[in-house]
Design a protein around this motif. Structure first.
Motif, mmCIF file in Angstrom:
data_model
loop_
_atom_site.group_PDB
_atom_site.id
_atom_site.type_symbol
_atom_site.label_atom_id
_atom_site.label_comp_id
_atom_site.label_asym_id
_atom_site.label_seq_id
_atom_site.Cartn_x
_atom_site.Cartn_y
_atom_site.Cartn_z
ATOM 1 N N MET A 22 0.854 -1.203 0.000
ATOM 2 C CA MET A 22 0.000 0.000 0.000
ATOM 3 C C MET A 22 0.888 1.251 0.000
ATOM 4 O O MET A 22 1.830 1.365 0.753
ATOM 5 N N LYS A 23 0.532 2.180 -0.883
ATOM 6 C CA LYS A 23 1.324 3.405 -0.990
ATOM 7 C C LYS A 23 0.956 4.351 0.162
ATOM 8 O O LYS A 23 -0.201 4.506 0.505
ATOM 9 N N ALA A 24 1.970 4.946 0.770
ATOM 10 C CA ALA A 24 1.710 5.851 1.886
ATOM 11 C C ALA A 24 0.981 7.088 1.387
ATOM 12 O O ALA A 24 1.330 7.638 0.339
ATOM 13 N N PRO A 25 -0.051 7.523 2.098
ATOM 14 C CA PRO A 25 -0.757 8.737 1.681
ATOM 15 C C PRO A 25 0.144 9.963 1.868
ATOM 16 O O PRO A 25 1.123 9.918 2.600
ATOM 17 N N LEU A 26 -0.212 11.050 1.177
ATOM 18 C CA LEU A 26 0.596 12.272 1.268
ATOM 19 C C LEU A 26 0.398 12.995 2.589
ATOM 20 O O LEU A 26 1.272 13.693 3.067
ATOM 21 N N ARG A 27 -0.802 12.877 3.112
ATOM 22 C CA ARG A 27 -1.085 13.572 4.362
ATOM 23 C C ARG A 27 -1.882 12.662 5.289
ATOM 24 O O ARG A 27 -2.288 11.567 4.897
ATOM 25 N N TRP A 28 -2.096 13.158 6.506
ATOM 26 C CA TRP A 28 -2.853 12.356 7.459
ATOM 27 C C TRP A 28 -4.310 12.293 7.047
ATOM 28 O O TRP A 28 -4.847 13.225 6.432
ATOM 29 N N ASN A 29 -4.938 11.192 7.409
ATOM 30 C CA ASN A 29 -6.368 10.962 7.267
ATOM 31 C C ASN A 29 -7.116 12.144 7.930
ATOM 32 O O ASN A 29 -6.731 12.618 8.994
ATOM 33 N N LEU A 30 -8.170 12.619 7.278
ATOM 34 C CA LEU A 30 -8.876 13.807 7.775
ATOM 35 C C LEU A 30 -9.401 13.627 9.206
ATOM 36 O O LEU A 30 -9.358 14.546 10.020
ATOM 37 N N ASN A 31 -9.889 12.412 9.506
ATOM 38 C CA ASN A 31 -10.369 12.146 10.874
ATOM 39 C C ASN A 31 -9.257 12.367 11.891
ATOM 40 O O ASN A 31 -9.471 12.953 12.955
ATOM 41 N N ILE A 32 -8.068 11.863 11.542
ATOM 42 C CA ILE A 32 -6.913 12.001 12.438
ATOM 43 C C ILE A 32 -6.569 13.485 12.618
ATOM 44 O O ILE A 32 -6.291 13.941 13.737
ATOM 45 N N ILE A 33 -6.609 14.214 11.515
ATOM 46 C CA ILE A 33 -6.267 15.640 11.575
ATOM 47 C C ILE A 33 -7.227 16.392 12.497
ATOM 48 O O ILE A 33 -6.816 17.147 13.380
ATOM 49 N N VAL A 34 -8.502 16.146 12.297
ATOM 50 C CA VAL A 34 -9.508 16.847 13.103
ATOM 51 C C VAL A 34 -9.333 16.488 14.580
ATOM 52 O O VAL A 34 -9.288 17.371 15.453
ATOM 53 N N ILE A 35 -9.176 15.195 14.862
ATOM 54 C CA ILE A 35 -9.047 14.766 16.264
ATOM 55 C C ILE A 35 -7.749 15.306 16.867
ATOM 56 O O ILE A 35 -7.709 15.714 18.020
ATOM 57 N N HIS A 36 -6.686 15.327 16.067
ATOM 58 C CA HIS A 36 -5.409 15.823 16.571
ATOM 59 C C HIS A 36 -5.508 17.267 17.050
ATOM 60 O O HIS A 36 -5.110 17.602 18.166
ATOM 61 N N TRP A 37 -6.068 18.127 16.222
ATOM 62 C CA TRP A 37 -6.124 19.553 16.592
ATOM 63 C C TRP A 37 -7.156 19.820 17.678
ATOM 64 O O TRP A 37 -6.956 20.669 18.540
ATOM 65 N N LEU A 38 -8.232 19.038 17.629
ATOM 66 C CA LEU A 38 -9.224 19.136 18.700
ATOM 67 C C LEU A 38 -8.581 18.742 20.041
ATOM 68 O O LEU A 38 -8.731 19.428 21.057
ATOM 69 N N SER A 39 -7.819 17.643 20.005
ATOM 70 C CA SER A 39 -7.161 17.181 21.228
ATOM 71 C C SER A 39 -6.172 18.215 21.748
ATOM 72 O O SER A 39 -6.085 18.454 22.959
ATOM 73 N N ALA A 40 -5.417 18.818 20.832
ATOM 74 C CA ALA A 40 -4.426 19.822 21.232
ATOM 75 C C ALA A 40 -5.122 20.958 21.968
ATOM 76 O O ALA A 40 -4.708 21.373 23.060
ATOM 77 N N PHE A 41 -6.221 21.417 21.390
ATOM 78 C CA PHE A 41 -6.997 22.517 21.963
ATOM 79 C C PHE A 41 -7.556 22.110 23.342
ATOM 80 O O PHE A 41 -7.424 22.847 24.332
ATOM 81 N N VAL A 42 -8.145 20.923 23.393
ATOM 82 C CA VAL A 42 -8.770 20.459 24.635
ATOM 83 C C VAL A 42 -7.726 20.207 25.725
ATOM 84 O O VAL A 42 -7.918 20.589 26.887
ATOM 85 N N VAL A 43 -6.599 19.610 25.354
ATOM 86 C CA VAL A 43 -5.571 19.288 26.354
ATOM 87 C C VAL A 43 -5.046 20.563 27.011
ATOM 88 O O VAL A 43 -4.910 20.638 28.240
ATOM 89 N N ILE A 44 -4.802 21.577 26.202
ATOM 90 C CA ILE A 44 -4.318 22.844 26.766
ATOM 91 C C ILE A 44 -5.377 23.461 27.685
ATOM 92 O O ILE A 44 -5.092 23.896 28.797
#
Lengths: 181, 188
Positions: free
Chosen positions: A1-23
Motif C-alpha cells: 500500500m502506498k503511503a498517503p501524502l497527508r494524514w487521514n482527515l479524521n486524524i487531523i480533526v481529532i489531533h487539533w481538537l485534542s491539542a486545543f482540549v488538552v491545553i
C-alpha cells in the motif's frame, strides 16, 4: 500500500481538537483547584473538566482505532529522529490514557459515577486501593504536567521540521502538502 | 521525710488501686469521633475520623483524678464523599501530609453538680495546640458479658477553625466545627 501524502482527515480533526482540549484542560485543572468556596465556578468548573475529560477519553479511543486502521504519511528525518518521534507519540498516548484513568479514579473512589454534562452518567467502579482519591490525584497532577511538557516538545519538534528541515511533517498534519517531495 | 515518702507511696498505691486504666475500644469500634459543620448555614454536614486510638484512666469516686489522651489519624477523615475528603486532607484544610496527627491530652477534669464533666485539655490540630474544654458525661460502666470491664463517655466541644490555622472560607455560618466523641474503654 502506498503511503498517503497527508494524514487521514479524521486524524487531523481529532489531533487539533485534542491539542486545543488538552491545553484547556490543563489550564482549567490548575485554576479550578484553587477556586474559593463561594466562586460561581466552584461546582461548574470541575463538572465541565470531568465531562470534557471523559469525552476526550472516548475520542482518543476512537482516534487510536482510526490510527491503527489507516496508514500514515511518510516520516521525515534521520533514523534516530524517526524512532524518537515514534517513542514520543507512544508516550503521549500513554500519558493521555493515564490521565483519563487517574482522573476517573479520583471522582469514583467512593463509587459515585461521573455525570457528563448531565447527559449521561458514567458509573463509578469504587476504590481499588486505599486512599485512592489521594493517590490518583497525585498521579493526575504529575501526569498532566508531563503531558503538557511532552506536548510542548512535540510542537517544538514540528516547528523544527517545518522551519529548519523544510519538510512536510507539519503540513501533513495541517492537511495541505505540496505534491513534490 | 520518711513519713512524707511513706505518705506519697501510700497515695500512689491508693490512687493506682482505684483509678483504673482503660484502652479505648477502637478495635471493636465501640468508639467514634464525629464532627459536624454547617453547610452554608442551611444544614449540617457530618463526618468522622475512622482511625484513632487512646487511653484514659477513670475512678468513679475521684473523677477529678482521671485523665484521657486520644490520638487521631487526620488522613482517616471520612465524610462519605471521596472528592470532598481529598479536599479536606489537602492543604486548604487538614494538610495531613504535614500534620498527620491530631491529639487531645487532658489537663484537668471537673465534675459538675449535675454529674456532667468538664474535661479540659490541650488539643492539637493542624500543628496548632490550644486549650479546649469538652463537655462530657459518663454513659455507664460495668462488666461486659465476655469477662471484661468497660466504661463509656460521650463529650462534645466546639472549635473555631481559624484558631487552628485553618482559614479556607466556607462562609460565615461555617466558622466552627462541633466535635463529638463517643468512647468506650476496656479496663486493662
Amino acid at each position: 500500500m502506498k503511503a498517503p501524502l497527508r494524514w487521514n482527515l479524521n486524524i487531523i480533526v481529532i489531533h487539533w481538537l485534542s491539542a486545543f482540549v488538552v491545553i484547556g484542560m490543563f489550564a482549567s485543572g490548575l485554576w479550578m483547584v484553587d477556586l474559593t468556596y463561594y466562586s460561581d465556578w466552584y461546582k461548574t468548573a470541575p463538572h465541565w473538566h470531568k465531562s470534557v475529560g471523559l469525552l476526550l477519553a472516548a475520542v482518543t479511543l476512537l482516534r487510536v482505532s482510526v490510527r491503527v486502521g489507516s496508514s500514515r504519511p511518510p516520516e521525515h528525518g534521520a533514523t534516530w529522529e524517526i524512532w524518537l518521534g515514534r517513542l514520543g507519540h507512544l508516550a503521549l498516548y500513554g500519558l493521555l490514557f493515564t490521565l483519563f484513568a487517574s482522573g476517573y479514579l479520583i471522582s469514583t473512589a467512593d463509587g459515585r459515577g461521573i455525570e457528563i454534562f448531565n447527559w449521561v452518567t458514567v458509573p463509578g467502579a469504587g476504590a481499588f486501593i486505599e486512599q485512592q482519591e489521594d493517590i490518583a490525584g497525585e498521579v493526575h497532577f504529575y501526569v498532566a504536567w508531563s503531558l503538557i511538557i511532552l506536548a510542548s516538545l512535540h510542537a517544538l519538534a514540528a516547528f523544527k521540521h517545518h522551519f529548519f528541515n523544510h519538510d512536510q511533517t507539519l503540513k501533513q498534519m495541517l492537511g495541505f502538502t505540496s505534491s513534490k517531495n | 521525710m520518711k513519713k512524707l515518702l511513706l505518705g506519697l507511696t501510700a497515695a500512689l498505691v491508693f490512687s493506682g488501686a482505684n483509678a483504673a486504666d482503660y484502652k479505648i475500644d477502637t478495635k471493636g469500634a465501640h468508639a467514634s469521633i464525629n464532627f459536624k459543620i454547617q453547610h452554608l448555614g442551611y444544614s449540617w454536614l457530618t463526618g468522622r475520623f475512622n482511625d484513632f486510638s487512646g487511653t484514659f484512666s477513670y475512678d468513679e469516686n475521684n473523677p477529678g483524678a482521671s485523665d484521657i489522651r486520644v490520638s487521631i489519624d487526620t488522613a482517616s477523615v471520612d465524610t462519605n464523599h471521596a472528592e470532598r475528603d481529598k479536599h479536606l486532607r489537602g492543604d486548604d484544610f487538614l494538610d495531613v501530609e504535614k500534620y498527620p496527627e491530631a491529639k487531645f491530652v487532658s489537663t484537668d477534669i471537673k465534675t459538675m453538680a449535675d454529674g456532667n464533666m468538664k474535661v479540659m485539655g490541650d488539643f492539637t490540630l493542624h500543628g496548632v495546640t490550644k486549650p479546649i474544654t469538652i463537655e462530657a458525661k459518663k454513659i455507664g460502666e460495668g462488666e461486659d458479658p465476655w469477662g471484661g470491664y468497660r466504661a463509656g463517655f460521650s463529650g462534645t466541644t466546639k472549635l473555631a477553625l481559624k484558631d487552628f490555622g485553618i482559614d479556607y472560607d466556607l462562609g460565615p455560618a461555617s466558622q466552627h466545627v462541633m466535635l463529638s466523641l463517643h468512647i468506650e474503654g476496656v479496663k486493662q
